[in-house]
Design an enzyme around this catalytic site. Structure first.
Site, PDB file in Angstrom:
ATOM      1  N   TRP B  99       0.803  -1.223   0.000  1.00 27.99           N
ATOM      2  CA  TRP B  99       0.000   0.000   0.000  1.00 27.99           C
ATOM      3  C   TRP B  99       0.834   1.270   0.000  1.00 27.99           C
ATOM      4  O   TRP B  99       0.428   2.287  -0.560  1.00 27.99           O
ATOM      5  CB  TRP B  99      -1.035  -0.014   1.137  1.00 27.99           C
ATOM      6  N   ASP B 169      -0.832   7.178   5.942  1.00 26.18           N
ATOM      7  CA  ASP B 169      -2.052   6.435   5.627  1.00 26.18           C
ATOM      8  C   ASP B 169      -2.346   5.515   6.808  1.00 26.18           C
ATOM      9  O   ASP B 169      -1.747   4.459   6.946  1.00 26.18           O
ATOM     10  CB  ASP B 169      -1.850   5.615   4.348  1.00 26.18           C
ATOM     11  N   LYS B 193     -12.425   0.140   7.670  1.00 28.02           N
ATOM     12  CA  LYS B 193     -11.747  -0.775   8.584  1.00 28.02           C
ATOM     13  C   LYS B 193     -12.307  -0.595   9.993  1.00 28.02           C
ATOM     14  O   LYS B 193     -12.884  -1.499  10.558  1.00 28.02           O
ATOM     15  CB  LYS B 193     -10.238  -0.537   8.617  1.00 28.02           C
TER      16      LYS B 193
END
Lengths: 358, 358
Positions: B99, B169, B193
């Protein structure tokens, strides 16, 4: 009983709200839709269902793609030139009111900006004349706002932009009536008028225009990459999408867009009729043929009564009748989910108010 | 009983799902939240409540602003350089896994790109060493991904980037434990999430960085304009926001972030303990001190059994244990809403599977 005439976010169908609670019930896999991987078969089925139902409602030509994107129409204002125009290329915008001007402004385009058309009169009480618009052949697109939510103005007919793709913000117009999709290069509509909860935007794009998206554009902003990924470049707004599918299903169950058009015509006729029949107590300022069928703008001849009208209407359960702050006056929005009974209640109140203050 | 270990969209708290259906009940004004003007006092109260609850959970320093934006973290990948960097300025990204590399790639930055740090070893089984990172003083920001959802890797400590703002992030990390917000220039986290349904992204930004947003940036993309408008440049994703407020409330009711941290530590210890105690039948490939506390990556010594494991686990109600496609193997995600009982069920199944196939 209370009726909500908000311009959007707006009333959703009773049947959809009644079903929506079930979206939070977990299934045999211990999850509801919003708890599942967006790449998994169950969510893909939700997405395919939404796409299929919308395509059926619109009788979508096979060379158009439906994209479900995050955010609202304002995000599309910015994404249109990023996807459809080359650096230095001309883009055209018609000026029909508040939102078409916002679309042009938020495009932030540094290349040539052409004013394709504007209100013919001194005051903005009509849409531009929808004839043949003269545009340079290399113009990237021509943008219109077929229904101006704030101004209460609608185009009575679509302009002819020749070879220049017609791009339209249909936020307050999509699904109100059948639409000739083939006349457009691209249509977009944020959800919160006729589709579902805010945070979702429908983009309908003619396939050949997808090739224009620059390779370097971030994937989430690229129409081409979103189309290639089936709107799943990243996690789409699942909950809004699932509710949108319920709305599409509800519209189909009512008889589809022809049935919506008939019901909407009846509602608009009832309200405009009450305004026009009030002997001038109420006035609809927009010229008759340019009146929006869905955002009914009106005012009181005695402007001093406006605040009293809004207050007493709210007390009678008729909510959100204040006009857009940039336009003033009064406005009643009559999207698909507003039943005739709501408009009848408003018309009754208006007659009563006129009797008491006339 | 089924347990959903998806990496996100992921399990939401039972109590939140139980309350969420009520969000579709209309109030005395004939509307529920998603049917109301976003500029009206009722929705502004919803928004203020969400902001206030999140600020309280994070013990937010007074010079930070919370923005609620549409879309996911991938949109922020693109917006970060648009807002924080000047044309030609250097930006820095650390490479800790899948990511963090996507964040760098989707930034689409045409100026100098500095690799701030990367895995020290030949294989990607650790985070970069979190010491003092040497960066040019005029670097716009340094981006990290403190928890790598796909790789199952977490930074054991934060790097020191000196005067260069640290941007993170925190999609899979926010709200798992108390966070030293003051060490960051900007934090972002998509909702799906630990926060709520997909389509919402939380951005927490130090006030002085807001001045960097270029004036010409489209308003919806501008951190400065979103901050000035209280996240209401246009209609925000209302439904996701309303659910996020329920999640924030639930966390507070459980004892806030310290209680989340304690529960999450217990869950991770139980699962990693079962892996480490399996005499090599299961293996956690990431080096112990770099293991993600929330995305537990593991594999079977006998790789040929992986598909059987996934199949039998699903049959036993243990869902979504397949690793990220770019990484392979197995993964169990244990966000706040996963109770210890779910992890215990997984650990029991793993012991049973090992007995049957060991």
């Amino acid at each position: 009983m209370a009726w909500n005439f908000a311009a959007g976010p707006a009333r959703l169908p009773d049947a959809v709200l009644a079903q929506a609670g079930a979206l939070f019930r977990r299934s045999d896999d211990g999850a509801c839709t919003i708890e599942r991987p967006f790449s998994g078969p169950r969510f893909r089925a939700v997405l395919a269902n939404a796409r299929q139902r919308l395509a059926e409602l619109l009788d979508l030509p096979s060379n158009y793609r439906i994209l479900f994107m995050a955010g609202g129409a304002m995000q599309q204002f910015a994404l249109l030139p990023m996807n459809l125009a080359r650096a230095g290329q001309a883009v055209a915008y018609a000026d029909s009111g508040y939102w078409s001007r916002r679309a042009r402004q938020e495009a932030g385009w540094s290349g040539p900006l052409i004013e394709a058309a504007r209100h013919p009169g001194a005051t903005a009480l009509t849409a531009p004349v929808a004839g043949k618009w003269a545009l340079p052949a290399d113009c990237a697109y021509c943008h219109i706002t077929p229904n101006e939510t704030a101004d209460g103005i609608a185009y009575p007919a679509l302009p002819d932009t020749g070879a220049v793709p017609l791009v339209a913000d249909c936020t307050s117009a999509l699904l109100l009536a059948p639409l000739a999709v083939e006349k457009f290069g691209l249509i977009y509509a944020s959800a919160q008028k006729n589709i579902g909860p805010a945070g979702l935007c429908v983009v309908i794009v003619r396939e050949d225009l997808l090739e224009r998206s620059p390779v370097a554009l971030p994937a989430v902003f690229s129409y081409r990459q979103q189309a290639e990924a089936g709107s799943c470049v990243n996690t789409p707004p699942m909950l809004a999408l699932e509710m949108a599918a319920l709305v599409f299903e509800w519209i189909a169950g009512q008889g589809g867009l022809p049935a919506m058009a008939a019901a909407n015509q009846k509602k608009a006729a009832l309200l405009y009729g009450a305004i026009d029949g009030s002997r001038g107590f109420y006035q609809a300022p927009v010229e008759a043929v340019h009146r929006s069928p869905v955002n009914v703008r009106f005012q009181l001849a005695a402007d001093a009564l406006t605040e009293r009208f809004i207050e007493q209407a709210a007390a009678a359960g008729l909510q959100h009748l204040r006009g857009h702050p940039q336009v003033g006056g009064l406005r009643a929005s009559l999207y698909n989910a507003m039943p005739l009974a709501g408009v009848a209640a408003l018309v009754d109140f208006m007659a009563d108010f006129a009797r008491r203050h006339g």
